[in-house]
Design a protein around this motif. Structure first.
Motif, PDB file in Angstrom:
ATOM      1  N   LEU A 125       0.824  -1.204   0.000  1.00 10.21           N
ATOM      2  CA  LEU A 125       0.000   0.000   0.000  1.00 10.21           C
ATOM      3  C   LEU A 125       0.862   1.259   0.000  1.00 10.21           C
ATOM      4  O   LEU A 125       0.591   2.216  -0.724  1.00 10.21           O
ATOM      5  N   ALA A 126       1.910   1.251   0.794  1.00  7.44           N
ATOM      6  CA  ALA A 126       2.734   2.450   0.935  1.00  7.44           C
ATOM      7  C   ALA A 126       3.519   2.765  -0.329  1.00  7.44           C
ATOM      8  O   ALA A 126       3.800   3.932  -0.622  1.00  7.44           O
ATOM      9  N   SER A 127       3.858   1.740  -1.092  1.00  2.00           N
ATOM     10  CA  SER A 127       4.730   1.954  -2.253  1.00  2.00           C
ATOM     11  C   SER A 127       3.979   1.956  -3.570  1.00  2.00           C
ATOM     12  O   SER A 127       4.592   2.084  -4.628  1.00  2.00           O
ATOM     13  N   ALA A 128       2.650   1.817  -3.537  1.00  2.09           N
ATOM     14  CA  ALA A 128       1.867   1.682  -4.769  1.00  2.09           C
ATOM     15  C   ALA A 128       2.125   2.840  -5.713  1.00  2.09           C
ATOM     16  O   ALA A 128       2.012   4.003  -5.341  1.00  2.09           O
ATOM     17  N   GLY A 129       2.490   2.491  -6.963  1.00  3.50           N
ATOM     18  CA  GLY A 129       2.642   3.489  -8.018  1.00  3.50           C
ATOM     19  C   GLY A 129       3.895   4.322  -7.941  1.00  3.50           C
ATOM     20  O   GLY A 129       4.051   5.282  -8.698  1.00  3.50           O
ATOM     21  N   ARG A 130       4.841   3.980  -7.016  1.00  6.41           N
ATOM     22  CA  ARG A 130       5.998   4.849  -6.854  1.00  6.41           C
ATOM     23  C   ARG A 130       7.278   4.288  -7.442  1.00  6.41           C
ATOM     24  O   ARG A 130       8.244   5.001  -7.575  1.00  6.41           O
ATOM     25  N   LYS A 553     -20.107   4.253  -4.860  1.00  7.15           N
ATOM     26  CA  LYS A 553     -21.183   4.192  -3.863  1.00  7.15           C
ATOM     27  C   LYS A 553     -20.662   4.563  -2.475  1.00  7.15           C
ATOM     28  O   LYS A 553     -21.371   5.197  -1.679  1.00  7.15           O
ATOM     29  N   LEU A 554     -19.434   4.168  -2.189  1.00  5.53           N
ATOM     30  CA  LEU A 554     -18.831   4.508  -0.906  1.00  5.53           C
ATOM     31  C   LEU A 554     -18.709   6.025  -0.765  1.00  5.53           C
ATOM     32  O   LEU A 554     -18.978   6.591   0.303  1.00  5.53           O
ATOM     33  N   GLU A 555     -18.341   6.673  -1.846  1.00  4.22           N
ATOM     34  CA  GLU A 555     -18.227   8.133  -1.809  1.00  4.22           C
ATOM     35  C   GLU A 555     -19.596   8.792  -1.723  1.00  4.22           C
ATOM     36  O   GLU A 555     -19.788   9.770  -0.984  1.00  4.22           O
ATOM     37  N   GLU A 556     -20.568   8.261  -2.473  1.00  2.00           N
ATOM     38  CA  GLU A 556     -21.910   8.845  -2.460  1.00  2.00           C
ATOM     39  C   GLU A 556     -22.569   8.722  -1.086  1.00  2.00           C
ATOM     40  O   GLU A 556     -23.240   9.651  -0.625  1.00  2.00           O
ATOM     41  N   ARG A 557     -22.362   7.578  -0.419  1.00  2.00           N
ATOM     42  CA  ARG A 557     -23.035   7.331   0.855  1.00  2.00           C
ATOM     43  C   ARG A 557     -22.293   7.931   2.047  1.00  2.00           C
ATOM     44  O   ARG A 557     -22.920   8.363   3.024  1.00  2.00           O
ATOM     45  N   GLU A 558     -20.953   7.924   1.961  1.00  2.00           N
ATOM     46  CA  GLU A 558     -20.184   8.332   3.134  1.00  2.00           C
ATOM     47  C   GLU A 558     -19.223   9.481   2.864  1.00  2.00           C
ATOM     48  O   GLU A 558     -18.554   9.954   3.792  1.00  2.00           O
ATOM     49  N   GLY A 559     -19.111   9.893   1.601  1.00  2.00           N
ATOM     50  CA  GLY A 559     -18.193  10.980   1.271  1.00  2.00           C
ATOM     51  C   GLY A 559     -16.734  10.569   1.263  1.00  2.00           C
ATOM     52  O   GLY A 559     -15.842  11.425   1.326  1.00  2.00           O
ATOM     53  N   THR A 560     -16.465   9.261   1.189  1.00  2.00           N
ATOM     54  CA  THR A 560     -15.081   8.765   1.179  1.00  2.00           C
ATOM     55  C   THR A 560     -14.581   8.703  -0.256  1.00  2.00           C
ATOM     56  O   THR A 560     -14.977   7.833  -1.036  1.00  2.00           O
ATOM     57  N   SER A 561     -13.685   9.622  -0.615  1.00  2.00           N
ATOM     58  CA  SER A 561     -13.181   9.707  -1.980  1.00  2.00           C
ATOM     59  C   SER A 561     -11.969   8.799  -2.168  1.00  2.00           C
ATOM     60  O   SER A 561     -11.428   8.240  -1.200  1.00  2.00           O
ATOM     61  N   ARG A 562     -11.536   8.683  -3.412  1.00  2.00           N
ATOM     62  CA  ARG A 562     -10.335   7.894  -3.698  1.00  2.00           C
ATOM     63  C   ARG A 562      -9.129   8.485  -2.985  1.00  2.00           C
ATOM     64  O   ARG A 562      -8.273   7.750  -2.480  1.00  2.00           O
ATOM     65  N   GLU A 563      -9.057   9.810  -2.934  1.00  2.00           N
ATOM     66  CA  GLU A 563      -7.955  10.475  -2.246  1.00  2.00           C
ATOM     67  C   GLU A 563      -7.960  10.129  -0.755  1.00  2.00           C
ATOM     68  O   GLU A 563      -6.898   9.930  -0.144  1.00  2.00           O
ATOM     69  N   ASP A 564      -9.160  10.053  -0.179  1.00  2.00           N
ATOM     70  CA  ASP A 564      -9.260   9.676   1.237  1.00  2.00           C
ATOM     71  C   ASP A 564      -8.715   8.269   1.463  1.00  2.00           C
ATOM     72  O   ASP A 564      -7.998   8.014   2.446  1.00  2.00           O
ATOM     73  N   ILE A 565      -9.051   7.360   0.552  1.00  2.00           N
ATOM     74  CA  ILE A 565      -8.583   5.975   0.695  1.00  2.00           C
ATOM     75  C   ILE A 565      -7.077   5.903   0.513  1.00  2.00           C
ATOM     76  O   ILE A 565      -6.383   5.166   1.222  1.00  2.00           O
ATOM     77  N   GLU A 566      -6.546   6.675  -0.439  1.00  2.00           N
ATOM     78  CA  GLU A 566      -5.100   6.675  -0.652  1.00  2.00           C
ATOM     79  C   GLU A 566      -4.365   7.221   0.568  1.00  2.00           C
ATOM     80  O   GLU A 566      -3.277   6.740   0.917  1.00  2.00           O
ATOM     81  N   ARG A 567      -4.943   8.241   1.219  1.00  2.00           N
ATOM     82  CA  ARG A 567      -4.330   8.745   2.456  1.00  2.00           C
ATOM     83  C   ARG A 567      -4.388   7.679   3.544  1.00  2.00           C
ATOM     84  O   ARG A 567      -3.432   7.498   4.305  1.00  2.00           O
ATOM     85  N   ARG A 568      -5.511   6.974   3.602  1.00  2.00           N
ATOM     86  CA  ARG A 568      -5.649   5.909   4.593  1.00  2.00           C
ATOM     87  C   ARG A 568      -4.618   4.802   4.330  1.00  2.00           C
ATOM     88  O   ARG A 568      -4.116   4.167   5.267  1.00  2.00           O
TER      89      ARG A 568
END
Length: 671
Positions: A125-130, A553-568
């Motif tokens: 997760l920490a190194s994804a895409g780097r 759907k996760l973003e629509e229901r809870e406001g969790t964006s892709r950026e939020d998941i990447e930070r997580r």
């Protein structure tokens, strides 16, 4: 070919031994390198080994571990001891290295290693895409597509472009600097045939060409008709030879007609290839090779180093020939008796230029602009443009297997000129041809040629005017894909439906072209390629679209964006211990499988078999589909379990997006 095998062997060595690798994001590769170092330090005093002796295999089933060490078996042959006994001593000496949860002795003497999932997944997760694989060449040239600019592209050309473009994408993913060339044989006999047909059969002038719609289609029919006419009228050969010579020497009006024909057809080819996502950096032209006397320079060197000889008698009297070292000890004509140069002669000069061996370059001018990039075309006219191409350390020529002999002659030409290193670095990326299934032929309103009705497939022959034009096939794929989109998403705007249909058609075509071994003949079937189930491009797209739907759907229901998941994902994820035993195994299998992408890229490059990459994408799609069907995300109430599932699917989605991009597939928003 020898040179291709040599490079593949070198690349495979890098893959297996970890040499020349520096990939921050390739956790499995880095982990294996760390383990190799640790195991060597712990075992070198116990047994006479070197670091390179330590290699890892992937066990056939997950229950046997994540990696297997076969060193006890190979060492047993050297020292004459029992391999299982050696494995037991080694396991005791090794202990439990970092990143490993346990070791087991298996079979005749394997040491199976079970990875610790928590630190491994956290690192993924920490190194994804780097990360990036360290390049091994200063510059690589890939020449692909290379359609004679005398008629419309056909289905066989699509396989060339799909293979060549995927090669380029994988090399760039590895970190290599790649220059993509699409050679225009604008003075060759195929163009000559069309010029003959226009001037002698159609009585057209260069000015008449602007009034011809779908010019590449028009030339398709004219070319076949002209070939038939020339065969039936041998007295016309003198005029054809005259046209060829005038084109090669730049004499009007024939040279002007050839220039106009080749440029108009080339633009049509580029539009076709844009539909499947293939792009180029430069279009080197045969007319520029002749106009700048590249051939004369190569010819002088060939004569000086006695690589060719002038025949004074026999059927080749008056010709310059090269002796081809093979079982038949053949002679290949390089320059004909009338002074014109054969294809292979010009190809030798062109290959020398690719490696920077001629000491000169073309002039260039812009040919097209797309997405802020300039596509350049070579010219023999000085124009002050400050661009330069060529001068590579390795060259891939993507050309079908029927050209193997000519490619061999080109490489032998380099050897005869004492350019041994460049000869070794000239790689013929060959492949077999494409046929069309009878069912697909009927969709296009075509019939099998006389005498071929009973075949299970129909071959393509542009010279005979038989076959399927590339744009016709793409139109059919898009039409059938659009019908499916209409059925599944009737409320989508027309523009979105068309974009989605184009993405599905491109995925159907490219994946079908890639999933078979390159030395297998393909029988392309429209329905099979477009299926949303099974080993197809649309199935891969559908997998990512469904994953995207979960996160939307996760973003629509809870406001969790892709950026939020990447930070997580940058923080340590929940432990796998929060899962029950069955799901722990399922999720770990998914993460472990996705971690092998970088190795699959190297494997595909080493073997030049992108069917490996295609199979990896398909199997990973199957695994993730099975996982999220069994393990829902949105309805899961346990926070740690839900969080781990979200991160797992997020990570695998990123891997799938990357591998699809490597294969040239674009993911639509909806399907």
């Amino acid at each position: 070919m020898k040179n291709s095998r040599a490079y593949s062997a070198g690349f495979a060595k890098s893959l297996n031994r970890g040499k020349a690798l520096c990939y921050n994001g390739a956790v499995m590769l880095v982990l294996k390198e760390k383990l190799r170092t640790i195991l060597y330090e712990r075992l070198k005093d116990l047994y006479p080994i070197v670091r390179e002796d330590i290699d890892f295999l992937y066990p056939p089933q997950a229950k046997f571990g994540d990696l297997a060490l076969s060193l006890p078996l190979s060492l047993a042959k050297k020292i004459g001891d029992n391999p299982r006994k050696i494995a037991q001593k080694m396991a005791a000496e090794i202990g439990v290295p970092p990143g490993i949860s346990r070791l087991e002795i298996a079979g005749a003497g394997f040491i199976n290693l079970f990875l610790d999932p928590d630190p491994f997944f956290a690192e993924r997760l920490a190194s994804a895409g780097r990360g990036a694989l360290r390049p091994e060449e200063q510059k690589i040239i890939v020449e692909h597509t290379n359609i004679n600019p005398n008629k419309a592209a056909h289905i066989g050309h699509l396989r060339n472009a799909c293979l060549g473009d995927t090669l380029v994408r994988c090399l760039r993913a590895k970190g290599e600097t790649v220059e993509v060339q699409n050679y225009l044989d604008d003075t060759g006999v195929q163009v000559v045939d069309v010029v003959y047909g226009l001037m002698e059969l159609e009585r057209k002038t260069e000015a008449d060409l602007d009034r011809i719609e779908r010019f590449d289609y028009y030339c398709w029919d004219l070319y076949a008709r002209t070939v038939a006419y020339l065969e039936e009228h041998p007295e016309s050969r003198g005029r054809k030879a005259e046209i060829l010579k005038n084109i090669e020497h730049g004499r009007p009006p024939e040279s002007g007609m050839a220039f106009a024909v080749s440029r108009r057809v080339a633009r049509a080819h580029l539009r076709t290839m844009t539909r499947i996502g293939a792009a180029y950096d430069v279009l080197p032209c045969e007319s520029s090779i002749l106009g700048l006397r590249f051939w004369e320079r190569a010819f002088a060197l060939l004569k000086e180093r006695r690589a060719i000889s002038l025949q004074t008698e026999g059927p080749n009297a008056g010709c310059w020939v090269m002796k081809v070292e093979d079982e038949d000890d053949r002679e290949k004509i390089i320059v004909r008796g009338d002074g014109t140069v054969t294809y292979v002669g010009k190809d030798i000069a062109y290959q020398m230029w690719k490696f920077g061996l001629l000491g000169r370059d073309f002039y260039y001018e812009p040919f097209a602009e797309e997405n802020g990039r300039t596509l350049w075309i070579s010219t023999a006219e000085p124009n002050g443009r400050k661009v330069s191409f060529g001068g590579a350390g390795r060259v891939y020529n993507v050309i079908d297997s029927r050209q193997a002999y000519l490619q061999k002659v080109v490489v032998q030409g380099l050897r005869a000129l004492h350019f041994e290193e460049q000869a070794e670095r000239s790689v013929h990326f060959s492949y077999e041809m494409v046929a069309l299934s009878p069912r697909s032929l009927k969709y296009l309103g075509l019939e099998a040629a006389a005498g071929e009705e009973g075949k299970s497939f129909v071959e393509v022959s542009g010279r005979k005017g038989l076959g399927v034009k590339a744009d016709d096939l793409l139109d059919l794929l898009e039409e059938k894909a659009r019908a499916e989109v209409d059925k599944r998403n009737p409320d989508l705007p027309d523009e979105a439906k068309n974009r989605t249909a184009a993405d599905i058609a491109k995925a159907a075509l490219r994946y079908f072209m890639l999933k078979f071994a390159r030395h297998s003949m393909i029988v392309f079937d429209v329905d099979e390629a477009l299926s949303f189930e099974g080993e197809t491009g649309p199935y891969l797209l559908y997998t990512v679209v469904r994953l995207n739907s979960i996160f939307r759907k996760l973003e629509e229901r809870e406001g969790t964006s892709r950026e939020d998941i990447e930070r997580r994902a940058s923080a340590p994820p929940p432990s796998f211990d929060v899962l029950d035993a069955a799901e722990r195994t399922e999720l770990w299998d998914l993460i472990a499988a996705s971690s092998k992408l970088e190795e699959e890229i190297l494997h595909s490059l080493a073997s030049l078999e992108f069917s490996h990459l295609a199979k990896f994408a398909f199997l990973l799609s199957q695994k993730v589909n099975a996982y999220y069907h069994r393990r829902p995300v949105l309805s899961e109430e346990r926070p740690d379990v839900r969080g781990l599932r979200i991160l797992g699917l997020h990570h695998v989605r990123g891997v799938l997006e990357r591998v699809l991009d490597l294969m040239g597939l674009s993911v639509p928003e909806r399907m």
